[in-house]
Design an enzyme around this catalytic site. Structure first.
Site, short mmCIF file in Angstrom:
data_model
loop_
_atom_site.label_atom_id
_atom_site.label_comp_id
_atom_site.label_asym_id
_atom_site.label_seq_id
_atom_site.Cartn_x
_atom_site.Cartn_y
_atom_site.Cartn_z
N TYR A 189 -13.99 -3.75 9.00
CA TYR A 189 -12.87 -3.64 9.11
C TYR A 189 -12.26 -3.73 10.23
CZ TYR A 189 -9.07 0.36 8.29
OH TYR A 189 -8.11 1.18 8.89
N ALA B 23 -12.91 -5.46 12.96
CA ALA B 23 -12.93 -6.47 13.25
C ALA B 23 -11.36 -7.11 12.11
CB ALA B 23 -13.67 -7.70 12.73
N GLY C 77 0.99 -1.36 0.29
CA GLY C 77 -0.06 -0.68 0.24
C GLY C 77 0.75 1.08 0.28
N ALA C 78 1.77 1.11 -0.72
CA ALA C 78 3.02 2.82 -0.94
C ALA C 78 2.92 3.33 -1.99
CB ALA C 78 4.38 1.66 -0.32
N SER C 79 1.70 3.60 -3.00
CA SER C 79 0.67 4.48 -3.70
C SER C 79 0.76 5.30 -3.33
CB SER C 79 -0.24 4.03 -5.16
OG SER C 79 -0.66 3.42 -3.74
N ARG C 80 0.53 6.25 -1.89
CA ARG C 80 0.30 7.45 -1.59
C ARG C 80 -0.33 7.12 -0.05
NH1 ARG C 80 -5.33 8.01 -4.41
NH2 ARG C 80 -5.87 6.41 -5.38
N ASN D 291 1.14 -2.90 5.55
CA ASN D 291 0.49 -1.47 5.42
C ASN D 291 -1.08 -1.19 4.45
OD1 ASN D 291 0.36 1.99 5.81
ND2 ASN D 291 0.04 1.46 3.34
N ASP E 203 -3.72 -6.34 -6.94
CA ASP E 203 -5.19 -6.72 -5.97
C ASP E 203 -5.96 -7.07 -4.36
OD1 ASP E 203 -7.61 -5.92 -4.61
OD2 ASP E 203 -8.38 -6.26 -6.62
N SER F 21 -5.26 -0.20 13.48
CA SER F 21 -6.09 1.06 13.27
C SER F 21 -7.41 1.18 14.91
CB SER F 21 -7.61 1.01 12.27
OG SER F 21 -8.11 2.08 12.54
N1 LIG Z 1 -5.96 6.93 7.17
C1 LIG Z 1 -6.60 6.46 8.57
O1 LIG Z 1 -6.55 7.70 9.10
C2 LIG Z 1 -6.14 5.30 9.40
C3 LIG Z 1 -6.59 4.87 10.04
C4 LIG Z 1 -5.97 3.87 11.17
C5 LIG Z 1 -5.27 2.62 10.49
N2 LIG Z 1 -5.27 3.23 8.77
C6 LIG Z 1 -5.32 2.01 7.96
O2 LIG Z 1 -3.37 2.75 7.54
C7 LIG Z 1 -3.32 2.27 5.99
C8 LIG Z 1 -2.57 2.58 4.87
O3 LIG Z 1 -3.84 3.38 4.42
P1 LIG Z 1 -3.91 5.33 4.39
O4 LIG Z 1 -4.50 5.34 6.09
O5 LIG Z 1 -2.50 5.56 3.25
O6 LIG Z 1 -4.39 5.08 3.05
P2 LIG Z 1 -4.48 5.41 2.25
O7 LIG Z 1 -3.97 6.72 1.49
O8 LIG Z 1 -6.06 5.21 1.33
O9 LIG Z 1 -3.95 4.08 1.11
C9 LIG Z 1 -4.65 2.89 1.46
C10 LIG Z 1 -3.05 1.65 0.63
O10 LIG Z 1 -3.59 0.58 0.13
C11 LIG Z 1 -3.51 -0.15 -1.00
N3 LIG Z 1 -4.70 -0.16 -1.09
C12 LIG Z 1 -6.03 -0.38 -1.44
N4 LIG Z 1 -6.99 -0.93 -1.41
C13 LIG Z 1 -6.03 -2.56 -2.58
C14 LIG Z 1 -6.71 -3.44 -2.47
N5 LIG Z 1 -7.76 -3.86 -2.74
N6 LIG Z 1 -5.08 -4.02 -2.82
C15 LIG Z 1 -3.99 -4.01 -2.65
N7 LIG Z 1 -3.98 -2.54 -1.51
C16 LIG Z 1 -4.73 -1.81 -1.27
C17 LIG Z 1 -3.62 1.53 -1.68
O11 LIG Z 1 -3.18 1.45 -3.15
P3 LIG Z 1 -3.26 2.19 -4.66
O12 LIG Z 1 -4.17 3.21 -3.77
O13 LIG Z 1 -2.66 2.12 -5.09
O14 LIG Z 1 -5.55 2.25 -4.98
C18 LIG Z 1 -3.00 1.98 -0.95
O15 LIG Z 1 -1.67 2.80 -1.27
C19 LIG Z 1 -4.68 0.90 6.15
O16 LIG Z 1 -4.00 -0.44 6.19
C20 LIG Z 1 -5.70 1.69 6.49
O17 LIG Z 1 -6.40 0.81 6.96
C21 LIG Z 1 -5.42 4.67 8.20
#
Ligand SMILES: NC(=O)c1ccc[n+]([C@@H]2O[C@H](COP(=O)([O-])OP(=O)(O)OC[C@H]3O[C@@H](n4cnc5c(N)ncnc54)[C@H](OP(=O)(O)O)[C@@H]3O)[C@@H](O)[C@H]2O)c1
Length: 252
Positions: free
Chosen positions: A158, A160, A12-15, A91, A64, A144
């Protein structure tokens, strides 16, 4: 933070958090940083360019994780590249959609669980043997706050899946510590990034800010700093912990 010569894999490192972690791992001296992304190829390209600017080799793999085919595709690409992963950052994750009990069909349930939890287990399972052979390795999972509070509206499955990640972190840490592998997790509160652009409204986020003692949302870089610390030698005696990072928002 010295990770000189290590090979890291960040899912998940594209953003978001993963992109910040991948950039920091390259700056911390990793020789190879492998990144996985799903839909955002341009983001992955930009992260790859930054990794290379920092002096590391970069490899980006599209996969995916909403089904196990994606997990197997990533593992095949890592194996084909002939790289043994020293640092694994699990991640990648998403709500996929907000769905309450009546709206959460079996297909979506399985996809959410596979993306957030099952992928963590099977990536760790596949990559641990090489770490065991070297006698060292570091895994950091991204859980999370939802794992502790059950999640917001339509985010129960999510939540769970993230509770599973926190539990796996403890169990795997106990199993792998004797072999030199440290397994830990971070548990973010609300991070101001793309995730909430998709799944929350600005009003909801303003409400979260009001309830957060620190008076603001977290940043990708703050999450990445903690992940880097957990995989560094400075965290050598930290095993099986899920570190809450949420501006003082204490979940029950
Ligand atoms: N943002 C928050 O407030 C928050 C809070 C608690 C936990 N988290 C956790 O933190 C982690 C990183 O999330 P983030 O906040 O950085 O969110 P994000 O900016 O939306 O990034 C999510 C990353 O996961 C990848 N991803 C999403 N769906 C996927 C799929 N079906 N298969 C493979 N990869 C997938 C995305 O890839 P593409 O963009 O290339 O599709 C992206 O690189 C996640 O596990 C999330 O649950 C986030």
């Amino acid at each position: 933070m010295n990770l000189q010569g290590k090979t890291a894999l960040v899912t998940g490192a594209s953003r978001g958090i993963g992109a910040a972690v991948a950039r920091q791992l390259a700056r911390a001296g990793c020789a190879h940083v492998i990144i996985q992304y799903n839909s955002y190829a341009e983001g992955a390209q930009a992260v790859m360019a930054d990794i290379e600017r920092a002096g590391a080799r970069a490899l980006a793999v599209q996969a995916d994780f909403s089904s196990m085919a994606g997990v197997h595709a990533l593992l095949a690409a890592v194996s084909e590249a002939g790289l043994a992963v020293d640092v694994l950052i699990n991640n990648a994750g998403s709500l996929l959609k907000r769905a309450k009990l009546a709206e959460m069909d079996e297909e979506t349930y399985d996809a959410v669980m596979t993306l957030n939890a099952k992928s963590v287990w099977f990536l760790t399972r596949a990559l641990a043997p090489a770490m065991i052979r070297k006698g060292e390795g570091a895994d950091v999972n991204v859980s999370s706050i939802a794992a502790r509070n059950g999640g917001g509206p339509g985010a129960t499955v999510y939540a769970a899946s993230k509770a599973a990640v926190s539990a796996m972190t403890k169990g795997l840490a106990k199993e792998l510590a004797p072999q030199g592998i440290r397994v830990n997790a971070i548990s973010p509160g609300t991070v101001d990034n793309y995730f909430h652009e998709v799944f929350s409204t600005r009003e909801v986020l303003d409400g979260v800010v009001k309830m957060t003692p620190a008076g603001r949302l977290g940043t990708n870089e703050e999450m990445a700093d903690l992940i880097l610390f957990l995989c560094s030698p400075q965290a050598a005696y930290i095993h099986g912990q899920t570190i809450e990072i949420n501006g003082g928002m204490l979940a029950p």
